[in-house]
Design a protein around this motif. Structure first.
Motif, PDB file in Angstrom:
ATOM      1  N   CYS A  31     -52.219  42.459  16.629  1.00 14.95           N
ATOM      2  CA  CYS A  31     -51.146  43.291  16.088  1.00 14.95           C
ATOM      3  C   CYS A  31     -49.813  42.559  16.097  1.00 14.95           C
ATOM      4  CB  CYS A  31     -51.018  44.578  16.870  1.00 14.95           C
ATOM      5  SG  CYS A  31     -49.761  45.630  16.127  1.00 14.95           S
ATOM      6  N   TYR A  32     -49.508  41.864  17.184  1.00 13.77           N
ATOM      7  CA  TYR A  32     -48.248  41.124  17.221  1.00 13.77           C
ATOM      8  C   TYR A  32     -48.192  40.099  16.098  1.00 13.77           C
ATOM      9  CZ  TYR A  32     -47.103  43.178  21.737  1.00 13.77           C
ATOM     10  OH  TYR A  32     -46.807  44.047  22.745  1.00 13.77           O
ATOM     11  N   GLU A  33     -49.308  39.417  15.876  1.00 13.25           N
ATOM     12  CA  GLU A  33     -49.357  38.435  14.782  1.00 13.25           C
ATOM     13  C   GLU A  33     -49.133  39.110  13.435  1.00 13.25           C
ATOM     14  OE1 GLU A  33     -53.131  36.508  15.267  1.00 13.25           O
ATOM     15  OE2 GLU A  33     -52.511  35.500  17.115  1.00 13.25           O
ATOM     16  N   GLU A  34     -49.796  40.234  13.209  1.00 10.66           N
ATOM     17  CA  GLU A  34     -49.638  40.965  11.955  1.00 10.66           C
ATOM     18  C   GLU A  34     -48.242  41.567  11.830  1.00 10.66           C
ATOM     19  OE1 GLU A  34     -51.801  40.993   9.434  1.00 10.66           O
ATOM     20  OE2 GLU A  34     -53.116  39.726  10.622  1.00 10.66           O
ATOM     21  N   PHE A  35     -47.675  42.004  12.947  1.00 10.81           N
ATOM     22  CA  PHE A  35     -46.326  42.563  12.922  1.00 10.81           C
ATOM     23  C   PHE A  35     -45.319  41.489  12.506  1.00 10.81           C
ATOM     24  CE2 PHE A  35     -42.374  43.959  15.162  1.00 10.81           C
ATOM     25  CZ  PHE A  35     -42.139  45.086  14.386  1.00 10.81           C
ATOM     26  N   ILE A  36     -45.462  40.296  13.066  1.00  4.76           N
ATOM     27  CA  ILE A  36     -44.580  39.184  12.680  1.00  4.76           C
ATOM     28  C   ILE A  36     -44.795  38.847  11.204  1.00  4.76           C
ATOM     29  CG2 ILE A  36     -44.043  36.741  13.058  1.00  4.76           C
ATOM     30  CD1 ILE A  36     -43.067  38.684  15.275  1.00  4.76           C
ATOM     31  N   ARG A  37     -46.040  38.809  10.743  1.00  2.28           N
ATOM     32  CA  ARG A  37     -46.327  38.565   9.318  1.00  2.28           C
ATOM     33  C   ARG A  37     -45.696  39.649   8.445  1.00  2.28           C
ATOM     34  NH1 ARG A  37     -52.213  38.249   7.866  1.00  2.28           N
ATOM     35  NH2 ARG A  37     -51.340  37.890   5.812  1.00  2.28           N
ATOM     36  N   THR A  38     -45.759  40.902   8.910  1.00  4.24           N
ATOM     37  CA  THR A  38     -45.142  42.007   8.170  1.00  4.24           C
ATOM     38  C   THR A  38     -43.656  41.765   8.000  1.00  4.24           C
ATOM     39  OG1 THR A  38     -46.765  43.650   8.937  1.00  4.24           O
ATOM     40  CG2 THR A  38     -44.621  44.491   8.233  1.00  4.24           C
ATOM     41  N   LEU A  39     -42.985  41.439   9.100  1.00  7.21           N
ATOM     42  CA  LEU A  39     -41.541  41.216   9.032  1.00  7.21           C
ATOM     43  C   LEU A  39     -41.191  40.011   8.167  1.00  7.21           C
ATOM     44  CD1 LEU A  39     -40.537  41.958  12.738  1.00  7.21           C
ATOM     45  CD2 LEU A  39     -40.401  43.489  10.751  1.00  7.21           C
ATOM     46  N   GLU A  40     -41.959  38.942   8.303  1.00  4.85           N
ATOM     47  CA  GLU A  40     -41.706  37.747   7.487  1.00  4.85           C
ATOM     48  C   GLU A  40     -41.924  38.038   6.003  1.00  4.85           C
ATOM     49  OE1 GLU A  40     -44.408  34.985   9.308  1.00  4.85           O
ATOM     50  OE2 GLU A  40     -42.925  34.309  10.773  1.00  4.85           O
ATOM     51  N   HIS A  41     -42.994  38.747   5.690  1.00  4.87           N
ATOM     52  CA  HIS A  41     -43.290  39.071   4.293  1.00  4.87           C
ATOM     53  C   HIS A  41     -42.234  40.022   3.732  1.00  4.87           C
ATOM     54  CE1 HIS A  41     -46.385  38.582   1.186  1.00  4.87           C
ATOM     55  NE2 HIS A  41     -45.903  39.730   0.731  1.00  4.87           N
ATOM     56  N   LEU A  42     -41.809  40.975   4.532  1.00  6.89           N
ATOM     57  CA  LEU A  42     -40.769  41.898   4.102  1.00  6.89           C
ATOM     58  C   LEU A  42     -39.471  41.141   3.823  1.00  6.89           C
ATOM     59  CD1 LEU A  42     -40.038  44.821   3.559  1.00  6.89           C
ATOM     60  CD2 LEU A  42     -39.499  45.064   5.991  1.00  6.89           C
ATOM     61  N   GLU A  43     -39.148  40.185   4.679  1.00  2.00           N
ATOM     62  CA  GLU A  43     -37.954  39.364   4.470  1.00  2.00           C
ATOM     63  C   GLU A  43     -38.049  38.597   3.143  1.00  2.00           C
ATOM     64  OE1 GLU A  43     -35.248  36.033   6.791  1.00  2.00           O
ATOM     65  OE2 GLU A  43     -37.319  36.336   7.427  1.00  2.00           O
ATOM     66  N   LEU A  44     -39.207  38.015   2.864  1.00  2.00           N
ATOM     67  CA  LEU A  44     -39.396  37.301   1.600  1.00  2.00           C
ATOM     68  C   LEU A  44     -39.262  38.242   0.404  1.00  2.00           C
ATOM     69  CD1 LEU A  44     -42.383  34.948   2.483  1.00  2.00           C
ATOM     70  CD2 LEU A  44     -40.012  34.280   2.019  1.00  2.00           C
ATOM     71  N   MET A  45     -39.809  39.441   0.530  1.00  2.00           N
ATOM     72  CA  MET A  45     -39.707  40.410  -0.551  1.00  2.00           C
ATOM     73  C   MET A  45     -38.249  40.742  -0.842  1.00  2.00           C
ATOM     74  SD  MET A  45     -42.708  41.016  -1.686  1.00  2.00           S
ATOM     75  CE  MET A  45     -42.268  42.364  -2.748  1.00  2.00           C
ATOM     76  N   VAL A  46     -37.473  40.927   0.212  1.00  2.00           N
ATOM     77  CA  VAL A  46     -36.051  41.241   0.035  1.00  2.00           C
ATOM     78  C   VAL A  46     -35.335  40.052  -0.600  1.00  2.00           C
ATOM     79  CG1 VAL A  46     -33.891  41.710   1.257  1.00  2.00           C
ATOM     80  CG2 VAL A  46     -35.980  42.959   1.878  1.00  2.00           C
ATOM     81  N   ASP A  47     -35.646  38.849  -0.143  1.00  2.00           N
ATOM     82  CA  ASP A  47     -34.989  37.651  -0.676  1.00  2.00           C
ATOM     83  C   ASP A  47     -35.311  37.426  -2.156  1.00  2.00           C
ATOM     84  OD1 ASP A  47     -33.810  37.111   1.757  1.00  2.00           O
ATOM     85  OD2 ASP A  47     -35.225  35.531   2.307  1.00  2.00           O
ATOM     86  N   PHE A  48     -36.582  37.532  -2.521  1.00  2.00           N
ATOM     87  CA  PHE A  48     -37.011  37.179  -3.872  1.00  2.00           C
ATOM     88  C   PHE A  48     -36.955  38.326  -4.878  1.00  2.00           C
ATOM     89  CE2 PHE A  48     -39.094  33.780  -1.422  1.00  2.00           C
ATOM     90  CZ  PHE A  48     -38.536  32.703  -2.080  1.00  2.00           C
ATOM     91  N   HIS A  49     -36.972  39.550  -4.394  1.00  2.00           N
ATOM     92  CA  HIS A  49     -37.019  40.695  -5.306  1.00  2.00           C
ATOM     93  C   HIS A  49     -35.890  41.675  -4.999  1.00  2.00           C
ATOM     94  CE1 HIS A  49     -40.833  39.205  -6.732  1.00  2.00           C
ATOM     95  NE2 HIS A  49     -41.245  39.135  -5.484  1.00  2.00           N
ATOM     96  N   PHE A  50     -34.745  41.123  -4.671  1.00  2.00           N
ATOM     97  CA  PHE A  50     -33.607  41.941  -4.268  1.00  2.00           C
ATOM     98  C   PHE A  50     -33.219  42.959  -5.334  1.00  2.00           C
ATOM     99  CE2 PHE A  50     -29.058  42.738  -3.544  1.00  2.00           C
ATOM    100  CZ  PHE A  50     -29.117  43.166  -2.231  1.00  2.00           C
ATOM    101  N   ASN A  51     -33.221  42.558  -6.593  1.00  3.83           N
ATOM    102  CA  ASN A  51     -32.827  43.475  -7.671  1.00  3.83           C
ATOM    103  C   ASN A  51     -33.744  44.679  -7.759  1.00  3.83           C
ATOM    104  OD1 ASN A  51     -30.646  41.904  -8.352  1.00  3.83           O
ATOM    105  ND2 ASN A  51     -31.754  40.774  -9.927  1.00  3.83           N
ATOM    106  N   SER A  52     -35.025  44.461  -7.554  1.00  2.00           N
ATOM    107  CA  SER A  52     -35.989  45.554  -7.597  1.00  2.00           C
ATOM    108  C   SER A  52     -35.782  46.521  -6.433  1.00  2.00           C
ATOM    109  CB  SER A  52     -37.407  44.997  -7.556  1.00  2.00           C
ATOM    110  OG  SER A  52     -38.344  46.014  -7.392  1.00  2.00           O
ATOM    111  N   LEU A  53     -35.223  46.025  -5.369  1.00  2.00           N
ATOM    112  CA  LEU A  53     -35.047  46.804  -4.146  1.00  2.00           C
ATOM    113  C   LEU A  53     -33.745  47.594  -4.124  1.00  2.00           C
ATOM    114  CD1 LEU A  53     -36.072  47.412  -1.276  1.00  2.00           C
ATOM    115  CD2 LEU A  53     -34.938  45.336  -0.529  1.00  2.00           C
TER     116      LEU A  53
END
Length: 112
Positions: A31-53
């Motif tokens: 879970c900790y590994e997946e939680f870190i992956r979740t946060l990292e992926h969410l950060e990438l989503m915000v960075d690359f798809h900011f306009n959509s957000l």
């Protein structure tokens, strides 16, 4: 572009679901590994798809603040609840909105 964001949001949904399953099964390491992956992926989503957000930024900010408080307090049940009942539905709705936008967008090469 919209296809890419839909795929990325779908991937994020799966990561969150995996995190929730690992925590509910008592697999803290997974879970900790997946939680870190979740946060990292969410950060990438915000960075690359900011306009959509943009129209959803307040909702996401609220979820992240709540997650931060649970992490700070080491409240694992609170973290899982936010992931399952707030973040996962938020990501699902974002993906659905992107899919709707893609379906209603004018097709290239079509003329009236």
């Amino acid at each position: 572009m919209e296809d890419n964001i839909v795929q990325e949001l779908e991937r994020l949904e799966h990561i969150i679901a995996s995190c929730i399953v690992n925590w509910k099964q008592g697999n803290d390491t997974g879970c900790y590994e997946e939680f870190i992956r979740t946060l990292e992926h969410l950060e990438l989503m915000v960075d690359f798809h900011f306009n959509s957000l943009m129209e959803r930024k307040e909702g996401l900010l609220s979820i992240v603040k709540e997650l931060y408080q649970y992490v700070w307090n080491k409240d694992m049940i609170g973290i899982v609840d936010v992931l399952e009942y707030e973040l996962k539905p938020f990501i699902y709705e974002w993906r659905q909105s992107c899919e709707m936008a893609r379906q209603t967008a004018p097709k290239e090469g079509w003329t009236d």
